[in-house]
Design an enzyme around this catalytic site. Structure first.
Site, PDB file in Angstrom:
ATOM      1  N   CYS A 259       0.834  -1.290  -0.225  1.00 57.53           N
ATOM      2  CA  CYS A 259      -0.045  -0.036   0.007  1.00 57.53           C
ATOM      3  C   CYS A 259       0.730   1.252   0.041  1.00 57.53           C
ATOM      4  CB  CYS A 259      -0.840   0.057   1.049  1.00 57.53           C
ATOM      5  SG  CYS A 259      -0.344   0.307   2.938  1.00 57.53           S
ATOM      6  N   HIS A 308      -2.688   1.384   6.822  1.00 57.08           N
ATOM      7  CA  HIS A 308      -2.960   1.471   5.346  1.00 57.08           C
ATOM      8  C   HIS A 308      -3.384   2.611   4.838  1.00 57.08           C
ATOM      9  CE1 HIS A 308      -4.215  -0.763   1.868  1.00 57.08           C
ATOM     10  NE2 HIS A 308      -5.155   0.037   1.569  1.00 57.08           N
ATOM     11  N   HIS A 320      -5.820   2.123  -4.533  1.00 53.88           N
ATOM     12  CA  HIS A 320      -4.780   1.618  -3.408  1.00 53.88           C
ATOM     13  C   HIS A 320      -4.456   0.092  -3.806  1.00 53.88           C
ATOM     14  CE1 HIS A 320      -7.803  -0.782  -0.850  1.00 53.88           C
ATOM     15  NE2 HIS A 320      -8.327  -0.855  -1.874  1.00 53.88           N
TER      16      HIS A 320
END
Length: 344
Positions: A259, A308, A320
């Site tokens: 991420c 995240h 993402h």
């Protein structure tokens, strides 16, 4: 004549043992009769457990990334210090050679000054502390001695700093290994669960992922949200060019990403350096707490521990790299616990 002797009764202890054994046998038999066979978890139950393991793996991944980044930074710092120490030692050697030349000249002209002779065989720190000897040296010699003293102190500090950083590097390498093992353990556990599914169940899960991994922008309504800035839009467009690239923990591109690897890589393509890990990216700009204030290209931080990160894409969507087993894709911002946006 028949015997009227009463039959011998079993002892109380023996009766107790027999009674207990019988009771245990009855209990075990009852448990065996009543025990239901272990039910195989459903596809949805397996998916829920696997998703949780993937989330835990991503948490460990960001810690792994942090340890890796720290290791690389320490290695560079140690290398720089060692280079500086080597150059500094060369300077000290040159200064000592200069004083040696002075001593040679004095010897040829009639002998070495006792103070200089003492210096050449002693530590200049101790020597200069004896202020009375300074009167016996020329101004040039005093200056040379002071330079050597200053340089030696500097080298001692640098060597001590390098020693501490080497210790830090050793513990960081240990942490790196532990986090890597933790990530791999979570992924292996998830795979073990997935292996319990039938071929049909696996195919159903794969179809769900395929539907989630929408692979082109024209299949997602991004609306007409304004970009946060020209650089942010350039970073977002760089990330868009990687839609469909696989998630791989610790990866920073250009063919696979985790991420924060995606967001840091994308901003680098726009000429902007941001930190490597999501927790640091959370502090890299102005925080935007209301989703309605987000603009395209803003970073979006998820989960309470900030593990995240993705790009805001407009119209309630984020772009993402979700987790292991997925690819870079769009998803609803509401699929994860939103914390805040970050405008770089």
């Amino acid at each position: 004549m028949a015997s009227h002797r009463r039959p011998k009764q079993p002892s109380r202890a023996r009766v107790t043992v027999l009674t207990t054994a019988a009771a245990a046998a009855v209990a075990l038999g009852s448990q065996a009769a009543n025990a239901a066979p272990t039910e195989k978890p459903s596809k949805d139950e397996v998916k829920a457990k696997v998703d949780k393991l993937y989330e835990q793996a991503e948490q460990a991944t960001e810690k792994y990334n942090g340890a890796k980044e720290k290791q690389e930074k320490l290695q560079k710092e140690i290398s720089t210090i060692q280079d500086n120490v080597a150059r500094g030692q060369e300077e000290v050697n040159e200064l000592r050679e200069g004083l040696g030349s002075m001593a040679s000249a004095q010897y040829r002209s009639g002998g070495i000054d006792p103070s200089l002779q003492l210096f050449l065989s002693a530590d200049p720190d101790d020597y200069l502390d004896k202020a009375s000897t300074l009167d016996q040296l020329s101004g040039q010699q005093v200056e040379a001695l002071k330079k050597i003293q200053e340089k030696q102190r500097e080298l001692a500090q640098q060597r001590a700093e390098a020693s501490e950083k080497l210790k830090d590097l050793s513990s960081t390498r240990t942490e790196l290994g532990e986090k890597k093992k933790e990530v791999q353990g979570k992924l292996a556990e998830a795979q073990k669960l997935l292996n319990t599914l039938t071929a049909q169940e696996k195919a159903a899960l794969a179809a769900e992922e395929e539907r989630a991994s929408r692979s082109s922008a024209d299949r997602v309504d991004l609306g007409n949200a304004a970009p946060a800035s020209g650089r942010a839009m350039a970073a977002f467009q760089a990330a868009q060019s990687k839609i469909g690239s696989p998630y791989v923990y610790g990866a920073t591109g250009p063919s696979s990403f985790d991420c924060s690897g995606l967001t840091s890589w994308a901003f680098a393509q726009a000429g902007v350096a941001i930190p490597r890990i999501s927790q640091d990216q959370a502090n890299a700009g102005t925080r935007i707490y209301s989703q309605s204030d987000l603009k395209v290209g803003d970073l979006v931080i998820f989960y309470g521990d900030l593990h995240h990160v993705g790009f805001y894409a407009g119209n309630g969507q984020v772009l993402h790299a979700p987790r292991t087993g997925t690819v870079v894709r769009y998803e609803s911002i509401n699929n994860m616990p939103y914390q805040f946006g970050v405008r770089i």
